[in-house]
Scaffold this active site. Structure first.
Site, PDB file in Angstrom:
ATOM      1  N   CYS A  11       7.614-113.432  80.013  1.00 47.93           N
ATOM      2  CA  CYS A  11       8.294-114.350  80.922  1.00 47.93           C
ATOM      3  C   CYS A  11       9.230-113.548  81.808  1.00 47.93           C
ATOM      4  CB  CYS A  11       9.067-115.409  80.134  1.00 47.93           C
ATOM      5  SG  CYS A  11       8.020-116.809  79.713  1.00 47.93           S
ATOM      6  N   PRO A  12       9.334-113.877  83.057  1.00 47.35           N
ATOM      7  CA  PRO A  12       8.938-115.124  83.704  1.00 47.35           C
ATOM      8  C   PRO A  12       7.551-115.090  84.353  1.00 47.35           C
ATOM      9  CG  PRO A  12      10.286-113.908  85.218  1.00 47.35           C
ATOM     10  CD  PRO A  12      10.185-113.073  83.950  1.00 47.35           C
TER      11      PRO A  12
END
Length: 74
Positions: A11-12
């Site tokens: 992530c992201p």
């Protein structure tokens, strides 16, 4: 349903891929993100709330990794 393979992205990046792919999905259709990163469990629903999209829920992909499904609303 379009499914994004984000298994190997931290992530992201799954969110970035979700945002990039959503315009290619018709309004009312589903898009799923398969992601190994545990932050995706929180980031995908939060992104949906912020962007006015419907978070449909979580299930498992064929390899038992989490798959997060989003419905395009606009």
């Amino acid at each position: 349903m379009l499914e994004l393979d984000c298994r190997d992205f931290p992530c992201p990046r799954p969110i970035i891929e979700l945002a990039k792919a959503l315009p290619s999905v018709a309004v009312g259709d589903l898009l799923a993100v398969v992601a190994r990163d545990p932050a995706a469990r929180y980031d995908v629903p939060a992104w949906c709330r912020m962007r006015g999209q419907e978070y449909v829920g979580e299930d498992l992909a064929d390899d038992n990794l989490p798959r997060y499904t989003v419905r395009r609303l606009r």
